[in-house]
Scaffold this motif. Structure first.
Motif, short mmCIF file in Angstrom:
data_model
loop_
_atom_site.label_atom_id
_atom_site.label_comp_id
_atom_site.label_asym_id
_atom_site.label_seq_id
_atom_site.Cartn_x
_atom_site.Cartn_y
_atom_site.Cartn_z
N ILE A 95 -3.85 5.29 -0.84
CA ILE A 95 -4.10 3.85 -0.92
C ILE A 95 -4.71 3.40 0.40
CG2 ILE A 95 -3.08 1.57 -1.28
CD1 ILE A 95 -0.71 2.97 -2.64
N PHE A 96 -5.90 2.84 0.36
CA PHE A 96 -6.54 2.35 1.57
C PHE A 96 -6.78 0.85 1.47
CE2 PHE A 96 -10.22 1.31 4.23
CZ PHE A 96 -9.74 1.74 5.46
N VAL A 97 -6.22 0.11 2.42
CA VAL A 97 -6.38 -1.34 2.46
C VAL A 97 -7.38 -1.68 3.56
CG1 VAL A 97 -5.23 -3.56 2.74
CG2 VAL A 97 -4.02 -1.65 1.65
N ASP A 98 -8.48 -2.30 3.19
CA ASP A 98 -9.52 -2.64 4.15
C ASP A 98 -9.30 -4.07 4.67
OD1 ASP A 98 -11.74 -2.26 5.67
OD2 ASP A 98 -13.11 -1.91 3.99
N GLY A 99 -9.88 -4.35 5.83
CA GLY A 99 -9.82 -5.70 6.37
C GLY A 99 -8.49 -6.03 6.99
N GLN A 100 -8.21 -7.33 7.10
CA GLN A 100 -7.01 -7.84 7.75
C GLN A 100 -6.16 -8.62 6.75
OE1 GLN A 100 -6.09 -7.36 10.97
NE2 GLN A 100 -4.30 -8.69 10.92
N LYS A 101 -4.87 -8.37 6.74
CA LYS A 101 -3.94 -9.09 5.87
C LYS A 101 -2.87 -9.75 6.74
CE LYS A 101 -5.50 -7.82 1.77
NZ LYS A 101 -6.03 -8.80 0.80
N GLU A 102 -2.31 -10.84 6.21
CA GLU A 102 -1.17 -11.44 6.91
C GLU A 102 0.09 -10.62 6.68
OE1 GLU A 102 -0.58 -15.59 6.22
OE2 GLU A 102 -2.60 -16.14 6.85
N GLN A 103 0.29 -10.20 5.43
CA GLN A 103 1.47 -9.38 5.13
C GLN A 103 1.19 -8.47 3.94
OE1 GLN A 103 5.64 -10.97 5.26
NE2 GLN A 103 5.69 -10.40 3.11
N ILE A 104 1.64 -7.24 4.06
CA ILE A 104 1.57 -6.28 2.96
C ILE A 104 3.00 -5.83 2.66
CG2 ILE A 104 0.72 -4.05 2.19
CD1 ILE A 104 -1.59 -4.37 4.19
N GLN A 105 3.42 -6.02 1.41
CA GLN A 105 4.78 -5.63 1.03
C GLN A 105 4.70 -4.54 -0.02
OE1 GLN A 105 7.93 -8.59 0.89
NE2 GLN A 105 8.50 -7.89 -1.15
N ILE A 106 5.43 -3.45 0.23
CA ILE A 106 5.46 -2.31 -0.68
C ILE A 106 6.88 -2.16 -1.20
CG2 ILE A 106 5.06 0.17 -0.91
CD1 ILE A 106 3.17 -0.09 1.53
N ASN A 107 7.05 -2.28 -2.50
CA ASN A 107 8.36 -2.15 -3.14
C ASN A 107 8.41 -0.86 -3.94
OD1 ASN A 107 9.80 -4.89 -2.68
ND2 ASN A 107 7.76 -5.48 -3.37
N VAL A 108 9.41 -0.02 -3.64
CA VAL A 108 9.59 1.24 -4.36
C VAL A 108 10.70 1.02 -5.39
CG1 VAL A 108 10.09 3.69 -4.16
CG2 VAL A 108 8.91 2.51 -2.30
N ASN A 109 10.34 1.10 -6.67
CA ASN A 109 11.26 0.75 -7.75
C ASN A 109 11.84 1.95 -8.48
OD1 ASN A 109 10.68 -2.08 -7.33
ND2 ASN A 109 8.72 -1.73 -8.37
N GLU A 110 11.35 3.15 -8.17
CA GLU A 110 11.84 4.38 -8.79
C GLU A 110 11.86 5.49 -7.74
OE1 GLU A 110 12.75 5.06 -11.95
OE2 GLU A 110 12.18 3.20 -12.99
N ASP A 111 12.76 6.47 -7.92
CA ASP A 111 12.73 7.64 -7.06
C ASP A 111 11.39 8.35 -7.21
OD1 ASP A 111 15.22 7.27 -6.03
OD2 ASP A 111 16.21 8.78 -7.25
N MET A 112 10.78 8.70 -6.08
CA MET A 112 9.50 9.39 -6.12
C MET A 112 9.74 10.89 -6.16
SD MET A 112 7.17 7.06 -3.56
CE MET A 112 5.77 8.13 -3.84
N THR A 113 9.69 11.45 -7.36
CA THR A 113 9.90 12.89 -7.56
C THR A 113 8.61 13.59 -7.93
OG1 THR A 113 10.49 12.48 -9.87
CG2 THR A 113 12.30 12.55 -8.27
N GLY A 114 7.54 12.82 -8.18
CA GLY A 114 6.25 13.40 -8.53
C GLY A 114 5.30 13.33 -7.35
N ARG A 115 4.16 12.71 -7.56
CA ARG A 115 3.14 12.66 -6.52
C ARG A 115 3.56 11.72 -5.39
NH1 ARG A 115 -2.63 11.77 -9.32
NH2 ARG A 115 -3.26 12.26 -7.17
N PRO A 116 3.31 12.10 -4.14
CA PRO A 116 3.62 11.22 -3.00
C PRO A 116 2.53 10.16 -2.81
CG PRO A 116 2.72 13.28 -2.21
CD PRO A 116 2.82 13.42 -3.71
N ILE A 117 2.84 9.17 -1.98
CA ILE A 117 1.92 8.09 -1.67
C ILE A 117 1.51 8.19 -0.20
CG2 ILE A 117 1.70 5.59 -1.34
CD1 ILE A 117 1.65 6.20 -4.24
N VAL A 118 0.21 8.15 0.06
CA VAL A 118 -0.29 8.07 1.43
C VAL A 118 -0.96 6.71 1.57
CG1 VAL A 118 -1.87 9.01 3.13
CG2 VAL A 118 -0.59 10.55 1.66
N PHE A 119 -0.30 5.82 2.32
CA PHE A 119 -0.76 4.44 2.49
C PHE A 119 -1.45 4.31 3.85
CE2 PHE A 119 0.08 0.35 4.51
CZ PHE A 119 -0.49 -0.53 3.60
N MET A 120 -2.67 3.76 3.86
CA MET A 120 -3.43 3.62 5.10
C MET A 120 -3.94 2.18 5.25
SD MET A 120 -5.59 7.21 5.06
CE MET A 120 -5.89 7.21 3.29
#
Length: 201
Positions: free
Chosen positions: A55-80
């Protein structure tokens, strides 16, 4: 350019759902826009655990909120996110200031992946079972790495375990258990040079 692998969001879109139910892409690109906040919800994700979702977020944000709602047992997330935390004077309260460009990870489930936000403040709240004797030994609730300008960790029986991840395009994008030799020679997103298998509890 491959629509089956990459999802480029509308520049005014503020809410993103990533789960099997919503359809999974290999890459998510969030373009720069005037939308100040971004909310990312992570649900059930299946698939090969050695094939990250980027996941790539471009530009400038005031706030980014990431909510994990399930156990991650499959593919991982790479947040940039390369936006930066900035301090501004509060026009309504002289002498006080507010921050912009904050990344929040909120989870009471297992998260596996990377939070790469080297120029912004990152707040990670990890709520887990831990070593509750009624439930048995807990498993690490954050597996991966974080890069931030300032990092605040808040946990309740949450465990943290380091794992290395390579940049997109490297063969064998992840290494299990922090085994640095298995990723040697690849472009690492966050590298550990101190302890081959660090873990925090």
């Amino acid at each position: 350019n491959d629509n089956k692998k990459c999802k480029s969001l509308d520049k005014n879109e503020q809410n993103i759902n990533i789960s099997d139910q919503d359809g999974i892409y290999d890459y998510y690109y969030i373009p720069a826009s005037n939308t100040p906040n971004l909310n990312i919800s992570i649900g059930k994700i299946s698939g090969a655990p050695d094939k990250p979702i980027y996941i790539f977020v471009d530009g400038q944000k005031e706030q980014i909120q990431i909510n994990v709602n399930e156990d991650m047992t499959g593919r991982p997330i790479v947040f940039m996110y390369l936006g930066e935390t900035k301090i501004y004077p509060n026009p309504w309260s002289p002498g006080q200031y507010y921050s912009s460009g904050i990344v929040k990870l909120l989870s009471n489930h297992k998260f596996r992946g990377v939070m790469y936000s080297p120029y912004s403040d990152v707040f990670a709240s990890i709520e887990g079972e831990g070593n509750d004797e009624r439930k048995g030994p807990g498993t690490p609730d954050f597996i991966g790495s974080m890069a931030a300008k300032n990092l605040v960790l808040q946990d309740n029986n949450g465990d943290f375990k380091f794992e290395q991840f390579a940049l997109p395009g490297s063969s064998g994008n992840t290494s299990q258990g922090g085994e640095s030799e298995s990723i040697s020679g690849k472009a690492e997103l966050v590298a550990n040079r101190v302890n081959p298998k660090p873990s925090w509890n």
